[in-house]
Design an enzyme around this catalytic site. Sequence first.
Site, PDB file in Angstrom:
ATOM      1  N   SER A 195       0.789  -1.232   0.000  1.00 49.04           N
ATOM      2  CA  SER A 195       0.000   0.000   0.000  1.00 49.04           C
ATOM      3  C   SER A 195       0.824   1.286   0.000  1.00 49.04           C
ATOM      4  O   SER A 195       0.308   2.339  -0.340  1.00 49.04           O
ATOM      5  CB  SER A 195      -0.949   0.006   1.191  1.00 49.04           C
ATOM      6  OG  SER A 195      -0.213  -0.048   2.391  1.00 49.04           O
ATOM      7  N   HIS A 223      -5.482  -4.366  -0.766  1.00 45.15           N
ATOM      8  CA  HIS A 223      -5.414  -3.275  -1.754  1.00 45.15           C
ATOM      9  C   HIS A 223      -5.519  -3.762  -3.205  1.00 45.15           C
ATOM     10  O   HIS A 223      -5.442  -2.948  -4.120  1.00 45.15           O
ATOM     11  CB  HIS A 223      -4.124  -2.466  -1.568  1.00 45.15           C
ATOM     12  CG  HIS A 223      -4.102  -1.749  -0.269  1.00 45.15           C
ATOM     13  ND1 HIS A 223      -4.648  -0.494  -0.092  1.00 45.15           N
ATOM     14  CD2 HIS A 223      -3.637  -2.131   0.946  1.00 45.15           C
ATOM     15  CE1 HIS A 223      -4.518  -0.134   1.176  1.00 45.15           C
ATOM     16  NE2 HIS A 223      -3.901  -1.102   1.822  1.00 45.15           N
ATOM     17  N   LYS A 253     -12.068  -1.297   1.950  1.00 46.48           N
ATOM     18  CA  LYS A 253     -11.382  -0.439   0.973  1.00 46.48           C
ATOM     19  C   LYS A 253     -12.228  -0.371  -0.306  1.00 46.48           C
ATOM     20  O   LYS A 253     -13.181   0.388  -0.336  1.00 46.48           O
ATOM     21  CB  LYS A 253      -9.962  -0.944   0.776  1.00 46.48           C
ATOM     22  CG  LYS A 253      -9.205  -0.949   2.128  1.00 46.48           C
ATOM     23  CD  LYS A 253      -7.746  -1.203   1.992  1.00 46.48           C
ATOM     24  CE  LYS A 253      -7.070  -1.557   3.319  1.00 46.48           C
ATOM     25  NZ  LYS A 253      -7.196  -0.559   4.376  1.00 46.48           N
TER      26      LYS A 253
HETATM   27  N1  PMP Z   1      -4.151  -5.674   5.400  1.00 49.21           N
HETATM   28  C1  PMP Z   1      -3.637  -4.661   4.687  1.00 49.21           C
HETATM   29  C2  PMP Z   1      -2.606  -4.962   3.654  1.00 49.21           C
HETATM   30  C3  PMP Z   1      -4.079  -3.352   4.905  1.00 49.21           C
HETATM   31  O1  PMP Z   1      -3.571  -2.338   4.213  1.00 49.21           O
HETATM   32  C4  PMP Z   1      -5.073  -3.120   5.875  1.00 49.21           C
HETATM   33  C5  PMP Z   1      -5.654  -1.724   6.137  1.00 49.21           C
HETATM   34  N2  PMP Z   1      -4.793  -0.692   6.212  1.00 49.21           N
HETATM   35  C6  PMP Z   1      -5.565  -4.206   6.604  1.00 49.21           C
HETATM   36  C7  PMP Z   1      -5.094  -5.466   6.331  1.00 49.21           C
HETATM   37  C8  PMP Z   1      -6.589  -3.999   7.672  1.00 49.21           C
HETATM   38  O2  PMP Z   1      -7.843  -3.927   7.088  1.00 49.21           O
HETATM   39  P1  PMP Z   1      -9.061  -3.251   7.866  1.00 49.21           P
HETATM   40  O3  PMP Z   1      -8.931  -1.790   7.694  1.00 49.21           O
HETATM   41  O4  PMP Z   1     -10.256  -3.850   7.232  1.00 49.21           O
HETATM   42  O5  PMP Z   1      -8.932  -3.662   9.301  1.00 49.21           O
END
Ligand code: PMP
Length: 406
Positions: A195, A223, A253
Site C-alpha cells: 500500500s 489493496h 477499501k
Molecule cells: N491488510 C492490509 C494490507 C491493509 O492495508 C489493511 C488496512 N490498512 C488491513 C489489512 C486492515 O484492514 P481493515 O482496515 O479492514 O482492518
Amino acid sequence: MVEMLEGFSLASKTLEHFLHENLTDLKSKGLYNVIDPLQSANGPVITISGKKLINLSSNNYLGLATDQRLIEAAVAAAQKYGVGAGAVRTINGTLELHTKLEEKLAAFKHTEAAIAYQSGFNCNMAAISAVMDKDDAILSDELNHASIIDGCRLSRAQIIRVNHSDIDDLRAKAKEAKESGKYKKLMVITDGVFSMDGDVAKLPEIVEVAEEFDLITYVDDAHGSGVLGKGAGTVKHFGLSDKIDFQIGTLSKAIGVVGGYVAGRQELIDWLKVRSRPFLFSTALTPADVAASIAAIDILQASTELHDKLWENGNYLKKGLKELGFNIGHSETPITPCIIGDEQQTQEFSKRLYEEGVYAKAIVFPTVAKGTGRVRNMPTAAHTKEMLDQALSIYEKVGKEMGILK
Ligand code: PMP
C-alpha cells in the site's frame, strides 16, 4: 466537567510517568498523529474544519462508501434485522445475511468457501494464529502490513523476514527452513499490493517457491481486491486461484464498508470457523455492514465500470504528477506516491497542499523507511477530471514554491 478532570490522575504513578514521558517525546519529534475529524462523508471531496478539500487519502477506491445502492441496502437491513447482530457468530449472531455474504465472497474470489470477520486487521490475527503455532515458521515479506506482523506474532511461530519482493532471498530462506527440519509447517505470506508504493507481489514466482518447499500460501489482498484482476484481485490477476491457500480481503477499501474475510478451500474455512478466536469470541458484523457489502460485490460482479474508471483516474493523475516532475516511484496500481524524502519537508508539503485545498496525508518513518517520506495519493473512481486537474495545479504551485519542482 472540566473542573472534575482538573484533579484527575491515574491510579498508577508508573503509568502516569510512562504516558507523559512518551507522549511528550512523540510530540517534540513531530510524530504524534493529529486526527482531523471529517464533517462530511469520505468521498472525493471532504470537509474538515469547514474547509472543502479534494480528498486523495481514502482507500474508498471505487467510491462505494457513498454509493446510494449500498446505503439503501444498509438501511433496509437495519430495518429488517436491527443495528446489531446480537451475539458472536457461533452462538446466534449468524444471520442469513452473513451466510449469503460468505457465499458471495467465495464466488467473487473463485474459491469453494469464505469466512467473514469484523475487520481485515482482525482477520489476519484470526487466520494466521488458527493454523500456525510454535512448531512452525512463517516467511514474511519485510513490507507486510502491521496486521500480518501481529498475526504472525500471535501464532508464536518463528518469523523469518524476507527482503521485499526478493525471490532469491525467499528461496534461500525457505530452503534453509525446510532443510533444518526444525519446523512442522512452513508458510509464505505477502501483501498482494503493497500500500505504500503500489507495487504488486510477484505471486507466480512465490508460488513456484511454495511448490518447491511445500509452503502454505497466504496473500493479503486488501489493496488488490476491486483493483486488479478486473476487480477479483491479485490472485485472479495472475490466474492462481487454485494455488493460493489463503486469500485475505477487506470489506473496508474497494468494497467501501467494513469487515474482512478469508476465501479458500472448504476445509480451511471449516477449520477457521471452529478455531479462529475473533469468529468465536467477538460479535458478528452488523446487518447494515453485511448488506452493504453484498450490494458492493453484486455491483463489482455485474460490471467493471467502476474498476475501469479507477484505472483511468489513476493513470491520469500519475501521468500528470510525473509530467510535473514529481518522483512517483514504481507503482503498478492506482496508488500514487509522491516521494519527497525528507520527513519535515514531506510534512510541510502535505500541510501546504491542505492549505491550498488538497487532502493528501504525509507518510513518514516508521510507516515507510527513513528518508523516503511521501505524500500518498489514492485517486478513486468517484473523482472527476476537474477535481484531478485542480489537484494537479495545486501540486504544481506548492511543488514550485517549496523548490521540490524546478
Ligand atoms: N491488510 C492490509 C494490507 C491493509 O492495508 C489493511 C488496512 N490498512 C488491513 C489489512 C486492515 O484492514 P481493515 O482496515 O479492514 O482492518
